[in-house]
Design a protein around this motif. Structure first.
Motif, mmCIF file in Angstrom:
data_model
loop_
_atom_site.group_PDB
_atom_site.id
_atom_site.type_symbol
_atom_site.label_atom_id
_atom_site.label_comp_id
_atom_site.label_asym_id
_atom_site.label_seq_id
_atom_site.Cartn_x
_atom_site.Cartn_y
_atom_site.Cartn_z
ATOM 1 N N ARG A 77 0.883 -1.303 0.108
ATOM 2 C CA ARG A 77 -0.046 0.068 0.142
ATOM 3 C C ARG A 77 1.131 1.254 -0.120
ATOM 4 O O ARG A 77 1.677 1.338 1.001
ATOM 5 C CB ARG A 77 -0.993 0.034 1.145
ATOM 6 C CG ARG A 77 -1.909 -1.219 1.271
ATOM 7 C CD ARG A 77 -3.220 -1.147 2.155
ATOM 8 N NE ARG A 77 -4.077 0.024 1.500
ATOM 9 C CZ ARG A 77 -4.984 -0.283 0.916
ATOM 10 N NH1 ARG A 77 -5.316 -1.453 0.579
ATOM 11 N NH2 ARG A 77 -5.857 0.871 0.607
ATOM 12 N N ASN B 141 0.763 5.225 -0.367
ATOM 13 C CA ASN B 141 0.133 6.419 0.030
ATOM 14 C C ASN B 141 -1.452 5.834 -0.081
ATOM 15 O O ASN B 141 -2.386 6.545 -0.628
ATOM 16 C CB ASN B 141 0.312 7.405 -1.203
ATOM 17 C CG ASN B 141 1.616 7.941 -0.999
ATOM 18 O OD1 ASN B 141 2.153 8.442 -0.227
ATOM 19 N ND2 ASN B 141 2.252 8.125 -2.346
ATOM 20 N N GLY B 142 -1.632 4.910 0.443
ATOM 21 C CA GLY B 142 -3.174 4.166 0.857
ATOM 22 C C GLY B 142 -3.533 3.451 -0.442
ATOM 23 O O GLY B 142 -4.729 2.843 -0.460
#
Length: 286
Positions: free
Chosen positions: A241, A243-244
């Motif tokens: 993941r 930055n999300g």
């Protein structure tokens, strides 16, 4: 009395020899690969979280080039090679390193055993017949033994495509070990279990589902199922993941080496979607 002492000494010698027997089946592509393996374990030792260790090991292999399987020879036992990898070797070595890294004082023997456990049927190396020839074979065996959890039908169900997986027995000339008629017979028995095999998968567009994107974790494995009827792996990689956003670490077909994609996995699916019909979602477990 002397006879008893001799028997005891012989027993001790045999016990001392047993570990070397278990390790003799592990081969190294070159002497440096044992050092590379332990360096990979060290780089994976970043967290108590298995998924985070998997991601760390996968990222540590960035830049390693693709090469055909090192164990595709007449012997067929495990070959440890870390200067180049194929798709499955990449996954096997990453998982073995992450699992070994949980130990307080890991050794190369620990790495060897974990690599055998993840890359050979029932966790034992019996040469070519114990290799996983298809993704379905690898997944089924490792799910059964608790190394993987399949999440393909989670949370909203999945789909199925039927394939007969028998490429190896139909192309024996590509596999040196298949020059042995006994090996050929054993492989045919294995492949018989994959006649009209139902392969679970999610459709490509499901990778954009908010629920699935939210559930994908560091260390999860995504396996893309090819259009080609002869195989059941187009590509396979590790989720990180960034930055999300779920992003794939894998062997890029464009660059021919291990990369962390610079864009989310949803974009990769758009770019290469013509080559695969769906994907399987796996979570490594301890």
């Amino acid at each position: 009395m002397m006879k008893v002492i001799k028997i005891h000494i012989i027993s001790l010698l045999l016990l001392a020899f047993i570990p070397s027997l278990s390790r003799a089946q592990v081969r190294y592509h070159c002497p440096q690969d044992s050092e590379r393996a332990m360096e990979l374990v060290k780089k994976a030792s970043v967290s108590d979280n298995y998924g985070e260790r998997i991601v760390a090991a996968a990222k540590a292999l960035q830049g390693i080039p693709f090469a055909p399987a090192a164990d595709n020879d007449s012997i067929g036992t495990l070959v440890i090679r870390l200067d180049s990898l194929n798709q499955r070797e990449f996954i096997y070595n990453v998982l073995a390193a992450a699992k070994t890294a949980q130990l307080s004082a890991p050794t190369i023997h620990d790495f060897e055993q974990n690599l055998i456990d993840i890359s050979r049927k029932k966790g034992t190396d019996q040469g070519f017949v114990s290799q996983f020839l298809y993704g379905a074979d690898w997944i089924g065996d490792n799910v059964y033994r608790g190394n993987l959890l399949e999440l393909t039908d989670y949370p909203t169900g999945g789909n199925y495509k039927t394939k007969t997986l028998d490429y190896v027995s139909r192309h024996p000339q590509q596999f040196p070990a298949m020059s042995d008629p006994e090996i050929v017979d054993k492989i045919k028995v294995i492949e018989f279990g994959y006649r009209s095999h139902r392969i679970p998968h999610k459709k490509k567009h499901n990778i954009n589902d908010k629920e699935i994107k939210g559930l994908l974790q560091d260390g999860d494995i995504i396996l893309m199922c090819p259009m080609d009827d002869d195989f059941d792996i187009y590509d396979i990689g590790i989720i990180s993941r960034e930055n999300g956003e779920p992003t794939l670490i894998h062997i890029s077909k464009d660059k021919g080496e291990v990369v962390l994609d610079p864009y989310p996995i949803s974009r990769l699916f758009k770019v290469e979607g013509q080559y695969f019909y769906g994907f399987r979602w796996l979570r490594p477990t301890l």
